[in-house]
Design an enzyme around this catalytic site. Structure first.
Site, PDB file in Angstrom:
ATOM      1  N   ASP A  12       0.862  -1.188   0.000  1.00 22.55           N
ATOM      2  CA  ASP A  12       0.000   0.000   0.000  1.00 22.55           C
ATOM      3  C   ASP A  12       0.894   1.233   0.000  1.00 22.55           C
ATOM      4  OD1 ASP A  12      -2.624   1.174   2.299  1.00 22.55           O
ATOM      5  OD2 ASP A  12      -1.580   2.159   0.645  1.00 22.55           O
ATOM      6  N   GLY A  34      -9.622   4.370  -6.400  1.00 25.81           N
ATOM      7  CA  GLY A  34      -8.307   3.734  -6.530  1.00 25.81           C
ATOM      8  C   GLY A  34      -7.265   4.295  -5.589  1.00 25.81           C
ATOM      9  N   VAL A  35      -6.031   4.417  -6.118  1.00 30.18           N
ATOM     10  CA  VAL A  35      -4.939   4.897  -5.257  1.00 30.18           C
ATOM     11  C   VAL A  35      -5.158   6.374  -4.892  1.00 30.18           C
ATOM     12  CG1 VAL A  35      -3.374   5.555  -7.150  1.00 30.18           C
ATOM     13  CG2 VAL A  35      -2.432   4.823  -4.948  1.00 30.18           C
ATOM     14  N   ASP A  36      -5.830   7.104  -5.773  1.00 33.67           N
ATOM     15  CA  ASP A  36      -6.155   8.523  -5.497  1.00 33.67           C
ATOM     16  C   ASP A  36      -7.018   8.601  -4.239  1.00 33.67           C
ATOM     17  OD1 ASP A  36      -7.626  11.134  -7.659  1.00 33.67           O
ATOM     18  OD2 ASP A  36      -6.373  11.249  -5.878  1.00 33.67           O
ATOM     19  N   SER A 128      -2.319   4.312 -14.427  1.00 33.41           N
ATOM     20  CA  SER A 128      -3.245   4.072 -15.543  1.00 33.41           C
ATOM     21  C   SER A 128      -3.716   2.639 -15.681  1.00 33.41           C
ATOM     22  CB  SER A 128      -2.626   4.510 -16.899  1.00 33.41           C
ATOM     23  OG  SER A 128      -2.752   5.908 -17.066  1.00 33.41           O
ATOM     24  N   THR A 129      -3.198   1.694 -14.875  1.00 28.70           N
ATOM     25  CA  THR A 129      -3.558   0.281 -15.078  1.00 28.70           C
ATOM     26  C   THR A 129      -4.810  -0.119 -14.312  1.00 28.70           C
ATOM     27  OG1 THR A 129      -2.213  -0.539 -13.232  1.00 28.70           O
ATOM     28  CG2 THR A 129      -1.121  -0.307 -15.383  1.00 28.70           C
ATOM     29  N   GLY A 130      -5.443   0.809 -13.614  1.00 29.87           N
ATOM     30  CA  GLY A 130      -6.690   0.479 -12.910  1.00 29.87           C
ATOM     31  C   GLY A 130      -7.870   1.019 -13.681  1.00 29.87           C
ATOM     32  N   VAL A 131      -8.502   2.036 -13.139  1.00 32.91           N
ATOM     33  CA  VAL A 131      -9.690   2.650 -13.763  1.00 32.91           C
ATOM     34  C   VAL A 131      -9.424   3.053 -15.205  1.00 32.91           C
ATOM     35  CG1 VAL A 131     -11.154   4.729 -13.676  1.00 32.91           C
ATOM     36  CG2 VAL A 131     -10.639   3.467 -11.582  1.00 32.91           C
ATOM     37  N   TYR A 132      -8.186   3.502 -15.485  1.00 34.49           N
ATOM     38  CA  TYR A 132      -7.900   4.025 -16.842  1.00 34.49           C
ATOM     39  C   TYR A 132      -7.609   2.920 -17.862  1.00 34.49           C
ATOM     40  CZ  TYR A 132      -8.058   8.930 -15.394  1.00 34.49           C
ATOM     41  OH  TYR A 132      -8.482  10.174 -14.941  1.00 34.49           O
TER      42      TYR A 132
END
Ligand code: APR
Length: 181
Positions: A12, A34-36, A128-132
């Site tokens: 994390d 996400g991480v944001d 960029s590898t999650g939601v994007y």
């Protein structure tokens, strides 16, 4: 010549006490999932207040306040790190809208911003590898190539960590970094 240690870990990013962690933000800079979301939750409301001030000051930036590929830096408030670099990755549309170049810019601009803010260690999520929706196996190559190309120009950066949140990403990073478990 690279004098920086580069490693991939599973964990994390909000727990890391490096000088700077990188947030996979969106162009509004006003938080998200996400991480944001994890970073804003852990840092507390003062982070959003500072992001709002930056967004207001950059309200006339085209594609802004923070366009894809660019980065801004804030304090870290309740987090153990010293600074947070907010960068906006590209949304994946199949690879023909300049996504690789924009993703590479996120890593390059974040490292340069860390250097200019006297940060010697930096941690990245898998931008960029999650939601994007950027394919993980394509993003890892862009990320590592961009980092390896930038680090020789920023010798003050002595530690760089790719923080993976899933085993698939960790294995991809270790394979690309040439580390066999
Ligand atoms: N620590 C490290 N990595 C994390 C954490 C965490 N606490 N939480 C999530 N991740 C990972 C995800 O698993 C993914 O591998 O971060 C990577 C990036 O995924 P997202 O956070 O979805 O970011 P991205 O794909 O760049 O999409 C950005 O999502 O949250 C919104 O506001 C954000 O609109 C922006 C968009």
């Amino acid at each position: 010549m690279i004098t920086c240690t580069v490693e991939a870990v599973l964990g994390d990013i909000t727990k890391l006490s490096v000088d700077a962690i990188v947030n996979a933000a969106n162009s509004s800079l006003l938080g998200g999932g996400g991480v944001d979301g994890a970073i804003h939750r852990a840092a507390g409301p003062e982070l959003l207040a500072e992001c709002r001030r930056i967004a207001e000051a950059r309200r006339d930036v085209e594609g802004g306040p923070c366009p894809a590929g660019e980065a801004v830096i804030t304090g870290a408030y309740k987090l153990p790190c010293r600074k947070i670099i907010h960068t906006v990755g590209p949304v994946w549309y199949g690879g023909s809208r300049g996504e690789p170049a924009l993703l590479a810019s996120c890593y390059r601009n974040s490292i340069i911003l860390a250097r200019d803010s006297a940060c010697h260690s930096i941690a990245f999520p898998n931008i960029s590898t999650g939601v994007y929706g950027y394919p993980k196996e394509l993003a890892v190559a862009v990320a590592i190539d961009a980092v390896m190309e930038t680090l020789p120009k920023t010798p003050s950066i002595t530690k760089l960590v790719f923080v993976c949140f899933d085993r698939v990403n960790l294995d991809l990073y270790n394979e690309k970094l040439g580390i066999r478990n």
